[in-house]
Design a protein around this motif. Sequence first.
Motif, PDB file in Angstrom:
ATOM      1  N   PRO A  82       0.422   7.263   2.343  1.00 43.99           N
ATOM      2  CA  PRO A  82      -0.572   8.294   1.992  1.00 43.99           C
ATOM      3  C   PRO A  82      -0.036   9.720   2.129  1.00 43.99           C
ATOM      4  O   PRO A  82      -0.576  10.560   2.858  1.00 43.99           O
ATOM      5  CB  PRO A  82      -1.698   8.019   2.983  1.00 43.99           C
ATOM      6  N   THR A 140       1.802  12.983  -0.270  1.00 39.58           N
ATOM      7  CA  THR A 140       2.284  13.567  -1.516  1.00 39.58           C
ATOM      8  C   THR A 140       3.602  14.268  -1.230  1.00 39.58           C
ATOM      9  O   THR A 140       3.657  15.175  -0.379  1.00 39.58           O
ATOM     10  CB  THR A 140       1.284  14.587  -2.091  1.00 39.58           C
ATOM     11  N   ALA A 157       2.513   7.764  -2.335  1.00 41.19           N
ATOM     12  CA  ALA A 157       1.328   7.763  -3.195  1.00 41.19           C
ATOM     13  C   ALA A 157       1.506   8.662  -4.407  1.00 41.19           C
ATOM     14  O   ALA A 157       1.043   8.336  -5.504  1.00 41.19           O
ATOM     15  CB  ALA A 157       0.096   8.188  -2.393  1.00 41.19           C
ATOM     16  N   THR A 208      -4.015  12.998  -1.196  1.00 37.10           N
ATOM     17  CA  THR A 208      -3.539  12.338   0.028  1.00 37.10           C
ATOM     18  C   THR A 208      -3.801  13.254   1.219  1.00 37.10           C
ATOM     19  O   THR A 208      -3.898  14.481   1.066  1.00 37.10           O
ATOM     20  CB  THR A 208      -2.032  12.036  -0.053  1.00 37.10           C
ATOM     21  N   THR A 218       0.832  -1.190   0.000  1.00 40.46           N
ATOM     22  CA  THR A 218       0.000   0.000   0.000  1.00 40.46           C
ATOM     23  C   THR A 218       0.875   1.252   0.000  1.00 40.46           C
ATOM     24  O   THR A 218       1.774   1.379   0.837  1.00 40.46           O
ATOM     25  CB  THR A 218      -0.909   0.028   1.238  1.00 40.46           C
TER      26      THR A 218
END
Length: 281
Positions: A5, A7, A30, A78, A2
């Motif tokens: 989260p 930027t 992300a 994000t 994953t």
Amino acid sequence: MTPIPVTVVVPVKNEEKNLPAFLAKLGSFAEILVVDSCSTDRTREIAEAASAKAINFSWQGGFPKKRNWVLLNYKFTTPWVLFLDADEQLTDAFLQEMCIRIADDSYEGFWLNYRNHFLGRVLKYGVPQKKLALFKVGAGLYEKLDDARWSELDMEVHKHPVLQGAVGEINAPIDHLDFRGLHHFIERHNSYSTWEANRFLQLGAKSKEGHQLSRRQLAKDRYIARWWFPFAYFVLTYFVRGGFLGGRAGFVYAVFKACYFLQIREKILEASLLKNAGTLG
């Protein structure tokens, strides 16, 4: 896996030398956003080849500069934003600690610690470099100043975002590899000191009011124009904080930083004298 989260926003101009190694460390995030000040080298090409999103920024003077412009205009996907320079290298320890800390919803942002590399050495001692460069999207902006082109710097200098809410700290350091020779180092700090002097003159007492600043920031704003501040900084970083243990590199760095603060004071005094002379004339 994953994606983290966050930027990562990378303000750049002509960073083709640093960008490949820098971007290679960011694959777990992300989104990577490279904000380019109209580079004339291969910066944009390198960013796009690494699957980063590249956008142009052209400063027109005044507010906003680059970081605030991104915060005000970009549609983030994000919950977190991390501002990094292309000469900063993330460590595995930092990434691990960051992932743990941002999972705690108690904080709006985090101070980050940096490990400076200078004259071929890692500076393990002296006054540590810190930046509030990781925070929630929408939590705040960098200090708002109407910069009437005090210098040609199109990005907020040595300032931190003003956040409402709790701020934590990530202890694992980021490696700061910002050294492209003494000419570049001195030239850049000459521009920085001009900006700092003009900021001081514009804000005056207001720099101490209405801002959620750290004690370190408040102390700098309060004392930076005092005659003793550069000398006190040298004593603090070189003797009290053990900068002398860094050998020649530690001494040169401490001297240059003290000279930087002396430049700011003298530029403040110079501008004040010119203003008074104009008034009398």
